[in-house]
Design a protein around this motif. Structure first.
Motif, PDB file in Angstrom:
ATOM      1  N   VAL A  80      33.585  48.071  43.325  1.00 50.77           N
ATOM      2  CA  VAL A  80      33.346  49.395  42.735  1.00 50.77           C
ATOM      3  C   VAL A  80      31.841  49.515  42.526  1.00 50.77           C
ATOM      4  CG1 VAL A  80      33.787  50.958  40.827  1.00 50.77           C
ATOM      5  CG2 VAL A  80      35.593  49.408  41.607  1.00 50.77           C
ATOM      6  N   GLU A 110      37.484  44.713  33.163  1.00 46.76           N
ATOM      7  CA  GLU A 110      36.357  45.619  32.955  1.00 46.76           C
ATOM      8  C   GLU A 110      36.542  46.950  33.687  1.00 46.76           C
ATOM      9  OE1 GLU A 110      31.735  45.655  34.423  1.00 46.76           O
ATOM     10  OE2 GLU A 110      32.475  43.821  33.474  1.00 46.76           O
ATOM     11  N   PHE A 111      37.323  46.937  34.782  1.00 46.35           N
ATOM     12  CA  PHE A 111      37.507  48.136  35.596  1.00 46.35           C
ATOM     13  C   PHE A 111      38.849  48.822  35.348  1.00 46.35           C
ATOM     14  CE2 PHE A 111      34.430  45.482  37.724  1.00 46.35           C
ATOM     15  CZ  PHE A 111      33.458  46.393  38.097  1.00 46.35           C
ATOM     16  N   GLY A 113      41.802  51.117  33.871  1.00 45.66           N
ATOM     17  CA  GLY A 113      41.855  52.465  33.337  1.00 45.66           C
ATOM     18  C   GLY A 113      40.965  53.472  34.038  1.00 45.66           C
ATOM     19  N   ARG A 114      40.405  53.088  35.184  1.00 43.42           N
ATOM     20  CA  ARG A 114      39.491  53.973  35.913  1.00 43.42           C
ATOM     21  C   ARG A 114      40.062  54.430  37.253  1.00 43.42           C
ATOM     22  NH1 ARG A 114      34.023  50.446  35.452  1.00 43.42           N
ATOM     23  NH2 ARG A 114      33.443  51.795  37.208  1.00 43.42           N
ATOM     24  N   GLY A 115      41.325  54.154  37.476  1.00 44.87           N
ATOM     25  CA  GLY A 115      41.960  54.584  38.715  1.00 44.87           C
ATOM     26  C   GLY A 115      41.554  53.799  39.935  1.00 44.87           C
ATOM     27  N   VAL A 116      40.981  52.611  39.736  1.00 45.29           N
ATOM     28  CA  VAL A 116      40.495  51.816  40.856  1.00 45.29           C
ATOM     29  C   VAL A 116      41.641  51.275  41.706  1.00 45.29           C
ATOM     30  CG1 VAL A 116      39.252  49.714  41.517  1.00 45.29           C
ATOM     31  CG2 VAL A 116      38.348  51.194  39.702  1.00 45.29           C
ATOM     32  N   ASN A 146      50.622  48.107  33.407  1.00 40.82           N
ATOM     33  CA  ASN A 146      49.464  48.508  34.203  1.00 40.82           C
ATOM     34  C   ASN A 146      49.803  48.582  35.690  1.00 40.82           C
ATOM     35  OD1 ASN A 146      47.487  48.741  32.106  1.00 40.82           O
ATOM     36  ND2 ASN A 146      47.438  46.516  31.967  1.00 40.82           N
ATOM     37  N   GLU A 197      46.136  63.835  41.843  1.00 38.80           N
ATOM     38  CA  GLU A 197      45.079  63.882  40.831  1.00 38.80           C
ATOM     39  C   GLU A 197      44.544  65.290  40.664  1.00 38.80           C
ATOM     40  OE1 GLU A 197      43.356  59.306  41.335  1.00 38.80           O
ATOM     41  OE2 GLU A 197      42.411  60.967  42.399  1.00 38.80           O
TER      42      GLU A 197
END
Length: 203
Positions: A80, A110-111, A113-116, A146, A197
Motif C-alpha cells: 500500500v 496497521e492497514f 479497516g482501510r479496504g485493502v 475481519n 462502494e
C-alpha cells in the motif's frame, strides 16, 4: 492456468499485489511482529504428524516459489503506497476438469479497516479468472469477523460449512466456505467492488 499467470504485478490505485520475494524479509518480519497477537488466532499451524513448516523466511519463499514454478501456488505480497502490508496466496490450484483454487491472506494490523484486503483479493480473483481458472474458494473461521467482512464486501456467497477443516492456532477448526465462479462476475471482481462502494457512498 497459463504460464503468463506468474509472475504478475496487479495494481488498483495505491494497492499493489506482486510476487513475494526474499528481499521482503525485513518488512515481512516487522509486519508479523507488529501484528503477532492480532494474527495468531487465525494462523495455520502444523497438526501432530504433519510436515514441518519452513523455519525461516528464505525457506518459506523457496517453498512457495517451487509451488509457483509447478503451477500449484501463487504467493503474492501486498503493498500500500509502496509499503509492505501483507500477503495473499493462491493455493491448491487444480486444472483438468476442475479449474479451481483457494486463496488465503493476512494483513498487517496497521492497514486494517482501510479496504485493502478486499481490493487485493479482487485483483487476485480477476487475475485467476483471466488466466483460466473457473472457481475460487475462501475458507474462513466463523469467529474471524475481519475476514468475513472481506467476502461480504466482495459479495462472495457462502456455500457450506466444514467441521475441523484446517489446523489453526493449535487445533482443528471449523470453517465457513465461500466460493465465486467466473460466470458470477463476468465484468470482474474489481469492478463489482467499486460499484458496491460507489453505491454505499451514495446512500
Amino acid at each position: 492456468m497459463s504460464d503468463s499467470a506468474w509472475p504478475a504485478r496487479l495494481v488498483d490505485g495505491d494497492v499493489v499485489v506482486r510476487p513475494l520475494v526474499r528481499s521482503d524479509q525485513a518488512a515481512w518480519r516487522r509486519a508479523r511482529q507488529r501484528s503477532a497477537a492480532w494474527l495468531q488466532p487465525w494462523d495455520a499451524t502444523v497438526p501432530p504428524g504433519g510436515d514441518a513448516r519452513p523455519t525461516s523466511f528464505p525457506q518459506l519463499v523457496r517453498r512457495l516459489h517451487r509451488g509457483a514454478r509447478a503451477g500449484t501456488t501463487y504467493p503474492f505480497a501486498i503493498e500500500v503506497g509502496g509499503q509492505f502490508a501483507g500477503q495473499i496466496t493462491v493455493i491448491n490450484i487444480v486444472r483438468g476438469s476442475g479449474l479451481f483454487a483457494s486463496i488465503g491472506y493476512w494483513l498487517d494490523q496497521e492497514f486494517a479497516g482501510r479496504g485493502v484486503m478486499p481490493r487485493a483479493a479482487a485483483l487476485v480473483i480477476d487475475h485467476c479468472f483471466a488466466h483460466g481458472l473457473h472457481r475460487i474458494e475462501v475458507a474462513i473461521r466463523p469467529e474471524n469477523s475481519n475476514s468475513l467482512r472481506v467476502v461480504e464486501k466482495l459479495d462472495i456467497r457462502e456455500i457450506g460449512y466444514a467441521p475441523k477443516y484446517l489446523h489453526i492456532d493449535g487445533q482443528w477448526r471449523d470453517h465457513r466456505i465461500y466460493a465465486v465462479t467466473a460466470e458470477e462476475c463476468p465484468e470482474g471482481m474489481v469492478r463489482r467492488l467499486r460499484e458496491a462502494e460507489s453505491h454505499q457512498s451514495q446512500e
